[in-house]
Design an enzyme around this catalytic site. Structure first.
Site, PDB file in Angstrom:
ATOM      1  CE1 TYR A 151      -3.704  -2.373   0.496  1.00 49.18           C
ATOM      2  CE2 TYR A 151      -4.663  -0.309   1.218  1.00 49.18           C
ATOM      3  CZ  TYR A 151      -4.806  -1.605   0.786  1.00 49.18           C
ATOM      4  OH  TYR A 151      -6.060  -2.115   0.657  1.00 49.18           O
ATOM      5  CE  LYS A 188       1.009 -17.518  -2.210  1.00 50.93           C
ATOM      6  NZ  LYS A 188       0.002 -18.599  -2.297  1.00 50.93           N
ATOM      7  CG  ASP A 233      -3.013 -19.981  -0.967  1.00 52.66           C
ATOM      8  OD1 ASP A 233      -2.458 -19.972   0.162  1.00 52.66           O
ATOM      9  OD2 ASP A 233      -2.561 -20.646  -1.921  1.00 52.66           O
ATOM     10  CG  ASP A 247      -8.300  -4.234   1.545  1.00 56.12           C
ATOM     11  OD1 ASP A 247      -9.232  -3.679   2.158  1.00 56.12           O
ATOM     12  OD2 ASP A 247      -8.216  -4.252   0.295  1.00 56.12           O
ATOM     13  CG  ASP A 284     -14.083  -6.185   2.387  1.00 61.67           C
ATOM     14  OD1 ASP A 284     -13.853  -5.459   3.370  1.00 61.67           O
ATOM     15  OD2 ASP A 284     -14.488  -5.752   1.290  1.00 61.67           O
TER      16      ASP A 284
HETATM   17  C1  IPM Z   1     -10.501  -0.576   3.894  1.00 64.62           C
HETATM   18  C2  IPM Z   1     -10.700   0.026   2.529  1.00 64.62           C
HETATM   19  C3  IPM Z   1      -9.493   0.887   2.190  1.00 64.62           C
HETATM   20  C4  IPM Z   1      -8.286  -0.002   2.127  1.00 64.62           C
HETATM   21  C5  IPM Z   1      -9.635   1.726   0.903  1.00 64.62           C
HETATM   22  C6  IPM Z   1     -10.886   2.576   0.925  1.00 64.62           C
HETATM   23  C7  IPM Z   1      -8.427   2.575   0.662  1.00 64.62           C
HETATM   24  O1  IPM Z   1     -10.898  -0.972   1.591  1.00 64.62           O
HETATM   25  O2  IPM Z   1     -10.393   0.197   4.865  1.00 64.62           O
HETATM   26  O3  IPM Z   1     -10.430  -1.796   3.995  1.00 64.62           O
HETATM   27  O4  IPM Z   1      -7.988  -0.611   1.086  1.00 64.62           O
HETATM   28  O5  IPM Z   1      -7.624  -0.127   3.146  1.00 64.62           O
HETATM   29 MG    MG Z   2     -11.050  -2.937   2.394  1.00 68.99          MG
END
Ligand code: IPM
Ligand code: MG
Length: 357
Positions: free
Chosen positions: A135, A190, A222, A246, A250
């Site tokens: 990042y 990884k 993975d 990240d 999710d």
């Molecule tokens: C998160 C989001 C951010 C990230 C984006 C909006 C930059 O997806 O906080 O997980 O990738 O960290």
């Molecule tokens: Mg995110």
């Protein structure tokens, strides 16, 4: 105690409003100051993270953040896009430790896309490193390739890297979190392909020597993605790098069926933090009064616990949220037949009311 309130874009302002009302219903008064961020910052001051907003965030004891992003800003050049606001805040405030709990409230077991027996009682914590990795690694950019099989062609490139200190400090945060919970930590890497994560694995293993009471295991990313949907309850605390975190967070959030329920904390080395819901700005439902404010309200509770040293107030808010769920109140994202459909403001009302008793 001063709180910087950064509502942002999309549903951000609506959900932040409810969290601010909940904070206002506590016995103690907090000083709160609001500033624009993301697309709202760009509209107000020509930049997603205006100087005054950054200054406020740096001065405050904690930051309560809504969400940023809207399609209308997607055509701006990258440094002006809303996402740069949250990346800039993470970098400038040195918020290297991101805590993303994924908890399935028993009342919401039916909201998950997985079978109830796979997810019921789920309570895992993802500790994501937040200021390093691909990042923020340099160099990055677009250029004409000077080597490799496509020499002379245009290419995009980024740099994945982690310094020893960065790995050590996030490992400590994760081991300490595991110590307060189920005493199991899974480090996700990884290492079979990437030098960065071979190094990560070595350093996490070294730090483990200071936490003999915590069981550590290592998993490739993975496989971790697969295990998260196969048997998520086998995890307690997961620690991983910025990009893997990240993605996995999710997936973990969706196990609970309701990303609208999940708070997060991003902390620096001294406990100062930025608190935001795990979900995004959802521009498709913005302004309709249907967004779920509970993730933001629960983020405010995390703020009281981690940055403002008010654990009892945090527990009161969490208990109030459980109570409104038990009452059967549901915003559309978590609505099932037999429950009561409410909007953003009504949900906020109900939490405020539950706090009063
Ligand atoms: C998160 C989001 C951010 C990230 C984006 C909006 C930059 O997806 O906080 O997980 O990738 O960290
Ligand atoms: Mg995110």
């Amino acid at each position: 105690m001063k709180i910087a309130i950064l509502p942002g874009d999309g549903i951000g302002p609506e959900i932040i409003d409810q969290a601010v009302r909940v904070l206002g219903a506590l016995d103690e008064r907090f000083e709160m100051e609001t500033a624009p961020v993301g697309g709202a910052g760009y509209i107000a001051h020509g930049h997603p993270l205006p100087d005054a907003t950054l200054k406020l965030a740096m001065q405050a004891d904690a930051v309560l953040f809504g969400a940023v992003g809207d399609w209308q800003f997607d055509t701006l050049e990258r440094p002006l896009r809303p996402e740069q606001a949250i990346l800039g805040l993470r970098r400038e405030l040195k918020l290297f430790a991101n805590l993303r709990p994924a908890i399935l409230y028993p009342e919401l077991a039916g909201a998950s896309s997985l079978k109830p027996e796979v997810v019921s009682g789920l309570d895992i914590l993802i500790v994501r490193e937040l200021t390093g990795d691909i990042y923020f690694g340099k160099p990055r950019g677009m250029r004409i390739a000077v080597d490799g099989p496509f020499i002379g062609e245009r290419e995009g490139f980024d740099t994945m890297r982690y310094a020893e200190t960065e790995i050590r400090r996030i490992a400590h945060v994760a081991f300490q979190a595991a110590r307060r919970r189920g005493k199991r930590l899974t480090s996700v890497d990884k290492a079979n392909v990437l030098e960065t994560f071979q190094f990560w694995k070595e350093i996490v293993t070294e730090v483990h020597a200071e936490y003999p009471d915590v069981a550590l295991d290592h998993m490739y990313v993975d496989n971790a993605a697969m295990q998260l949907v196969r048997a998520p309850k086998k995890f307690d605390v997961i620690v991983t790098g910025n990009m893997f975190g990240d993605i996995l967070s999710d997936a973990a959030a969706m196990l609970t069926g309701s990303i609208g329920m999940l708070p997060s904390a991003s902390l620096d080395a001294n406990g100062k933090g930025l608190y935001e819901p795990s979900h995004g700005s959802a521009p498709d439902i913005a302004g309709k009064g249907v967004a779920n404010p509970l993730a933001t309200i629960l983020s405010a509770a995390m703020m009281l616990r981690y940055s403002l040293n008010r654990p009892a107030q945090a527990e009161r808010i969490e208990a109030a949220v459980k109570q409104v769920l038990a009452q059967g109140l549901r915003t559309p994202d978590i609505h099932e037949t037999g429950t009561t459909l409410v909007g953003t403001r009504e949900m906020g009302d109900a939490v405020v009311k539950a706090l009063a008793v």
